[in-house]
Design an enzyme around this catalytic site. Structure first.
Site, short mmCIF file in Angstrom:
data_model
loop_
_atom_site.label_atom_id
_atom_site.label_comp_id
_atom_site.label_asym_id
_atom_site.label_seq_id
_atom_site.Cartn_x
_atom_site.Cartn_y
_atom_site.Cartn_z
N GLY A 1 0.85 -1.21 0.00
CA GLY A 1 0.00 0.00 0.00
C GLY A 1 0.87 1.25 0.00
O GLY A 1 1.84 1.32 0.75
N ARG B 1 0.98 -5.00 -5.01
CA ARG B 1 1.20 -6.19 -4.16
C ARG B 1 1.35 -7.34 -5.16
O ARG B 1 0.48 -7.51 -6.02
CB ARG B 1 0.00 -6.43 -3.25
CG ARG B 1 -0.31 -5.25 -2.33
CD ARG B 1 -1.42 -5.64 -1.36
NE ARG B 1 -2.14 -4.48 -0.87
CZ ARG B 1 -1.76 -3.73 0.17
NH1 ARG B 1 -0.66 -4.01 0.80
NH2 ARG B 1 -2.49 -2.70 0.55
N ASP C 1 5.82 -5.02 5.89
CA ASP C 1 6.52 -6.27 6.20
C ASP C 1 6.40 -7.32 5.09
O ASP C 1 7.29 -8.15 4.93
CB ASP C 1 6.16 -6.83 7.58
CG ASP C 1 4.68 -6.94 7.79
OD1 ASP C 1 3.93 -6.71 6.81
OD2 ASP C 1 4.26 -7.27 8.92
N THR D 1 4.48 2.53 5.48
CA THR D 1 3.07 2.11 5.56
C THR D 1 2.35 3.01 6.55
O THR D 1 2.93 3.36 7.59
CB THR D 1 2.92 0.64 6.00
OG1 THR D 1 1.56 0.41 6.39
CG2 THR D 1 3.80 0.27 7.19
N ASP E 1 0.13 2.12 8.45
CA ASP E 1 -0.36 1.33 9.59
C ASP E 1 0.54 1.38 10.82
O ASP E 1 0.11 1.00 11.91
CB ASP E 1 -0.51 -0.15 9.18
CG ASP E 1 -1.46 -0.32 8.01
OD1 ASP E 1 -2.34 0.54 7.83
OD2 ASP E 1 -1.34 -1.33 7.29
N ASP F 1 2.80 -0.64 11.56
CA ASP F 1 2.81 -2.00 12.12
C ASP F 1 4.10 -2.78 11.82
O ASP F 1 4.07 -4.00 11.73
CB ASP F 1 1.59 -2.79 11.61
CG ASP F 1 1.58 -2.93 10.09
OD1 ASP F 1 2.39 -2.26 9.42
OD2 ASP F 1 0.77 -3.70 9.58
N ARG G 1 -4.98 -2.40 9.00
CA ARG G 1 -4.85 -3.85 8.83
C ARG G 1 -5.12 -4.55 10.15
O ARG G 1 -6.17 -4.35 10.73
CB ARG G 1 -3.46 -4.18 8.27
CG ARG G 1 -3.56 -5.13 7.11
CD ARG G 1 -2.31 -5.32 6.33
NE ARG G 1 -1.08 -5.03 7.00
CZ ARG G 1 0.03 -5.76 6.88
NH1 ARG G 1 0.00 -6.83 6.13
NH2 ARG G 1 1.14 -5.41 7.46
O1 F6P Z 1 -1.34 -1.42 4.64
C1 F6P Z 1 -1.97 -0.24 4.27
C2 F6P Z 1 -3.45 -0.44 4.10
O2 F6P Z 1 -4.01 0.80 3.76
C3 F6P Z 1 -4.16 -1.06 5.29
O3 F6P Z 1 -4.45 -0.15 6.31
C4 F6P Z 1 -5.39 -1.62 4.63
O4 F6P Z 1 -5.90 -2.71 5.35
C5 F6P Z 1 -4.89 -2.05 3.28
O5 F6P Z 1 -3.69 -1.34 3.04
C6 F6P Z 1 -5.84 -1.80 2.14
O6 F6P Z 1 -5.28 -2.33 1.01
P1 F6P Z 1 -5.81 -2.03 -0.47
O7 F6P Z 1 -5.45 -0.62 -0.83
O8 F6P Z 1 -5.11 -3.02 -1.30
O9 F6P Z 1 -7.29 -2.19 -0.43
#
Ligand code: F6P
Length: 329
Positions: free
Chosen positions: A11, A72, A103, A125, A127, A129, A171
């Site tokens: 992300g 991803r 990660d 990120t 998050d 995390d 997340r």
């Molecule tokens: O890891 C960043 C994040 O924004 C998380 O907070 C969330 O769960 C996820 O990515 C959403 O992913 P996507 O943009 O692929 O829907």
């Protein structure tokens, strides 16, 4: 190293551009050739890259998103994917890569390092995390975005004597919900790291504050609590809103903030952290060091072995949650 590459993966996060700028400029200043790989590991496997120079990263420090795009990549986790990536590195004389991401991206960096392409991870990120680092690029901007958005929601919540249930990203982690929750004065904050009971921690809390004359409420919910809510028979924040309305009599609306949290111009903190981390990562590669992750510990920039970093644990500040709950009555 004579040639290095940089990519952003997972992300996107505000501040990734500042990190790319820092990597590119540090590489150029140290007489290294630097290639920008587009769309993370997908671009690496496909050989989608271009040579960058100090001017390729002009006017990006203030921009959200990532000029290198992000993705991803499921295929990169396979042996064939890794083999393609290594072939591309060899064909382009890439001796090391700075991987900016979370990660999942670091696991990719570890796998490449293991196969002879030294990588250095930079935590990017919203998050926050990444266990080895107190701080991840994008977190501060996302917190401020959430705070701004919820302040707006609060205006209308208050005008209508309503309750607003707000779901934020993160997340499986509750850092965004906890820290934005205290900043907006949320009545309750639900995070995955702390067990909760909706009846006791949401409904009863609201009733208690209703008795003191409070008429509007903000309930902050981390997306990571979905499973825990499900196990209490509540499927998502819309159902939680209906339940609150039925049990307290307070008209309730749910808002899922969504991807607005990932965009926008990075804050000072994110620009500074990204610049420091990108610089440190590039200097490690210059020294021939790979399989490392850059981290921030007590405001200092440090680095760890990727294996060690991926096995670390990090926990939310329970004292902060206690404070938030005691003063939001
Ligand atoms: O890891 C960043 C994040 O924004 C998380 O907070 C969330 O769960 C996820 O990515 C959403 O992913 P996507 O943009 O692929 O829907």
């Amino acid at each position: 190293m004579k040639t290095i590459a940089v990519l952003t993966s997972g992300g996107d996060a505000p501040g990734m551009n500042a990190a790319i700028r820092s990597v590119v400029r540090t590489a150029c200043e140290n007489n290294m050739r630097v290639l920008g790989i587009r769309r993370g590991f997908n671009g690496l496997m496909a050989g989608d890259m271009y040579e960058m120079n100090i001017r390729s990263v002009s006017d990006i420090i203030h921009r959200g998103g990532t000029i290198l795009y992000s993705a991803r990549s499921a295929r990169f986790n396979s042996e064939e994917g890794l083999k393609d990536a290594i072939d591309v590195c060899k064909a382009n004389s890439i001796e090391g890569i700075v991987v900016i991401g979370g990660d999942g991206s670091f696991r990719g960096a570890r796998d490449l390092s293991l196969r002879g392409i030294p990588c250095v991870g930079v935590p990017g990120t919203i998050d926050n995390d990444i266990a080895c680092s107190d701080y991840t690029i994008g977190y501060d901007t996302a917190l401020n975005t959430i705070m701004d958005m919820v302040d707006r929601i609060r205006d209308t919540t208050e005008s209508h004597d309503r309750c607003s249930v707000i779901e934020v990203m993160g997340r499986r982690a509750g850092y965004l919900a906890l820290n934005s929750g205290i900043a907006v004065g949320a009545t309750t904050i639900l995070i995955p790291e702390v067990e909760f009971n909706v009846e006791r921690d949401v409904i009863e809390r609201m009733r208690r504050t209703q008795k003191t004359g409070k008429k509007h409420f903000i309930i902050m919910v981390a997306e990571g609590v979905a499973e825990a809510m499900n196990s209490q028979g509540i499927c998502g924040v819309n159902e939680l809103a209906k339940l609150i309305e039925a049990r307290t009599g307070v008209e309730t609306r749910a808002t899922v903030l969504g991807h607005v949290q990932r965009g926008g111009s990075p804050s000072v903190k994110d620009r500074v952290a990204a610049s420091q981390m990108g610089y440190a990562a590039t200097l490690l590669l210059k020294e021939g060091k790979g399989n490392r992750v850059i981290a921030m510990r007590k405001e200092e920039i440090v680095d760890y072995d990727i294996y060690e970093a991926l096995n670390m644990q990090k926990s939310v500040d329970l004292g902060l949650l206690k404070t938030a709950l005691e003063i939001s009555i």
